[in-house]
Design a protein around this motif. Structure first.
Motif, PDB file in Angstrom:
ATOM      1  N   PRO A   4       0.813  -1.102   0.071  1.00 32.64           N
ATOM      2  CA  PRO A   4      -0.099   0.074   0.036  1.00 32.64           C
ATOM      3  C   PRO A   4       0.839   1.327  -0.011  1.00 32.64           C
ATOM      4  CG  PRO A   4      -0.067  -1.094   2.226  1.00 32.64           C
ATOM      5  CD  PRO A   4       0.565  -1.939   1.171  1.00 32.64           C
ATOM      6  N   ARG A   5       0.248   2.545  -0.667  1.00 31.91           N
ATOM      7  CA  ARG A   5       1.156   3.509  -0.597  1.00 31.91           C
ATOM      8  C   ARG A   5       0.257   4.792   0.174  1.00 31.91           C
ATOM      9  NH1 ARG A   5       2.854   4.485  -6.867  1.00 31.91           N
ATOM     10  NH2 ARG A   5       4.685   5.590  -5.954  1.00 31.91           N
ATOM     11  N   ASN A   6       0.951   5.608   0.766  1.00 32.42           N
ATOM     12  CA  ASN A   6       0.322   6.522   1.479  1.00 32.42           C
ATOM     13  C   ASN A   6       0.113   7.790   0.507  1.00 32.42           C
ATOM     14  OD1 ASN A   6       0.127   5.410   4.102  1.00 32.42           O
ATOM     15  ND2 ASN A   6       2.053   5.910   4.295  1.00 32.42           N
ATOM     16  N   ILE A   7      -1.256   7.919   0.124  1.00 35.89           N
ATOM     17  CA  ILE A   7      -1.522   9.289  -0.770  1.00 35.89           C
ATOM     18  C   ILE A   7      -2.232  10.270  -0.150  1.00 35.89           C
ATOM     19  CG2 ILE A   7      -2.578   9.755  -2.814  1.00 35.89           C
ATOM     20  CD1 ILE A   7      -2.341   6.823  -3.647  1.00 35.89           C
ATOM     21  N   PRO A   8      -1.776  11.357  -0.094  1.00 35.77           N
ATOM     22  CA  PRO A   8      -2.346  12.328   0.649  1.00 35.77           C
ATOM     23  C   PRO A   8      -3.476  12.711  -0.109  1.00 35.77           C
ATOM     24  CG  PRO A   8      -0.227  13.514   0.075  1.00 35.77           C
ATOM     25  CD  PRO A   8      -0.419  11.645  -0.403  1.00 35.77           C
ATOM     26  N   PRO A  29      -2.097  14.916  -4.748  1.00 28.54           N
ATOM     27  CA  PRO A  29      -0.837  15.007  -5.232  1.00 28.54           C
ATOM     28  C   PRO A  29      -0.088  13.754  -5.124  1.00 28.54           C
ATOM     29  CG  PRO A  29      -0.993  16.347  -2.876  1.00 28.54           C
ATOM     30  CD  PRO A  29      -2.123  15.582  -3.241  1.00 28.54           C
ATOM     31  N   MET A  30       0.486  13.518  -6.271  1.00 25.10           N
ATOM     32  CA  MET A  30       1.517  12.094  -6.323  1.00 25.10           C
ATOM     33  C   MET A  30       2.665  12.506  -6.948  1.00 25.10           C
ATOM     34  SD  MET A  30      -1.770   9.734  -7.325  1.00 25.10           S
ATOM     35  CE  MET A  30      -1.718  10.062  -8.948  1.00 25.10           C
ATOM     36  N   ASP A  31       3.607  11.568  -7.039  1.00 22.32           N
ATOM     37  CA  ASP A  31       5.082  11.679  -7.409  1.00 22.32           C
ATOM     38  C   ASP A  31       4.888  11.045  -8.962  1.00 22.32           C
ATOM     39  OD1 ASP A  31       6.003  12.800  -5.644  1.00 22.32           O
ATOM     40  OD2 ASP A  31       6.681  11.079  -4.572  1.00 22.32           O
ATOM     41  N   LEU A  39      -6.596   4.817  -9.773  1.00 26.66           N
ATOM     42  CA  LEU A  39      -7.189   6.226  -9.509  1.00 26.66           C
ATOM     43  C   LEU A  39      -8.588   6.124  -9.469  1.00 26.66           C
ATOM     44  CD1 LEU A  39      -4.790   8.132 -12.126  1.00 26.66           C
ATOM     45  CD2 LEU A  39      -4.512   7.905  -9.467  1.00 26.66           C
ATOM     46  N   GLN A  40      -9.145   5.428 -10.374  1.00 34.03           N
ATOM     47  CA  GLN A  40     -10.824   5.394 -10.347  1.00 34.03           C
ATOM     48  C   GLN A  40     -11.087   4.790  -9.117  1.00 34.03           C
ATOM     49  OE1 GLN A  40     -12.792   6.333 -13.051  1.00 34.03           O
ATOM     50  NE2 GLN A  40     -13.945   6.528 -11.205  1.00 34.03           N
ATOM     51  N   ALA A  41     -10.396   3.759  -8.334  1.00 34.24           N
ATOM     52  CA  ALA A  41     -10.886   3.410  -6.838  1.00 34.24           C
ATOM     53  C   ALA A  41     -10.902   4.099  -5.933  1.00 34.24           C
ATOM     54  CB  ALA A  41     -10.165   1.921  -6.589  1.00 34.24           C
ATOM     55  N   ILE A  42     -10.000   5.162  -5.993  1.00 33.45           N
ATOM     56  CA  ILE A  42      -9.695   6.375  -4.935  1.00 33.45           C
ATOM     57  C   ILE A  42     -10.808   7.337  -5.197  1.00 33.45           C
ATOM     58  CG2 ILE A  42      -8.135   8.344  -4.373  1.00 33.45           C
ATOM     59  CD1 ILE A  42      -5.762   6.467  -5.121  1.00 33.45           C
ATOM     60  N   ALA A  43     -11.186   7.527  -6.606  1.00 30.50           N
ATOM     61  CA  ALA A  43     -12.090   8.583  -6.698  1.00 30.50           C
ATOM     62  C   ALA A  43     -13.561   8.029  -6.410  1.00 30.50           C
ATOM     63  CB  ALA A  43     -12.353   8.905  -8.086  1.00 30.50           C
TER      64      ALA A  43
END
Length: 153
Positions: A4-8, A29-31, A39-43
C-alpha cells in the motif's frame, strides 16, 4: 504486487468563502501516476463529484487528471482550482501561476491576492446543419446551431 502507498488527500471547497460551502473536490498530489483502475477506485471511495490527481512535470508544471466516482473526465474547472489551491496554500508552490497539462490542453491558474483565475482552453465553434432529432425535439427549425468539441466523454 507492491504494498500500500500513502497518498495525501485534500478535500477543498471551491467557490467558497467559508468552510463547508461551495463545490467540494478531492485533490491527491502524487509523484508518479498509479494505474487508472487505482485512480478510479480512489475517486469512487472519495465519492465527490471529482477527484483531481496531479504529478510534477511533463509539458507543464504539473500533469492533471480528474475522475468522478464512475469515469475519468477531460476537464473540471472547480477541481482544477482546488488543485491549484492545494499547491499554493498547502504545498508551497513558489510562483504566482501554475500550468497544468491535461487531456483538454494546457490550463493556467494565476493567484491574485486571495483569488484564483483559470484560463480555460479555447474551443473551436462551427455552424452546422440542425440534426432532424433536434428539429423534432424543438418543434421548429432552429435559427442557428453551433457545435463545439463533442468528444469529452
Amino acid at each position: 504486487m507492491p504494498g500500500p502507498r500513502n497518498i495525501p488527500i485534500y478535500q477543498i471547497d471551491a467557490f467558497a468563502s467559508q468552510q463547508f460551502k461551495g463545490n467540494p473536490a478531492a485533490v491527491c498530489p502524487m509523484d508518479v501516476w498509479l494505474p487508472d483502475a487505482t485512480l478510479q477506485a480512489i475517486a469512487a471511495e472519495n465519492n465527490l463529484s471529482e477527484t483531481a490527481f496531479f504529478i510534477p512535470g511533463g509539458e507543464a508544471d504539473y500533469e492533471l487528471r480528474w475522475f468522478t466516482p464512475a469515469i475519468e473526465v477531460d476537464l473540471c474547472g472547480h477541481a482544477t482550482l482546488a488543485a491549484a489551491h492545494c499547491l499554493f496554500t498547502h504545498l508551497g508552490h513558489p510562483h504566482k501561476s501554475i500550468t497544468f497539462g491535461s487531456r483538454s490542453g494546457l490550463l493556467t491558474v494565476t493567484k491574485e491576492g486571495e483569488e484564483y483565475m483559470l484560463d480555460f482552453p479555447v474551443d473551436n465553434i462551427e455552424t452546422v446543419v440542425a440534426p432532424r432529432a433536434l428539429k423534432d425535439a424543438l418543434g421548429t427549425e432552429p435559427v442557428e446551431v453551433l457545435m463545439g468539441r463533442d468528444d469529452f466523454l
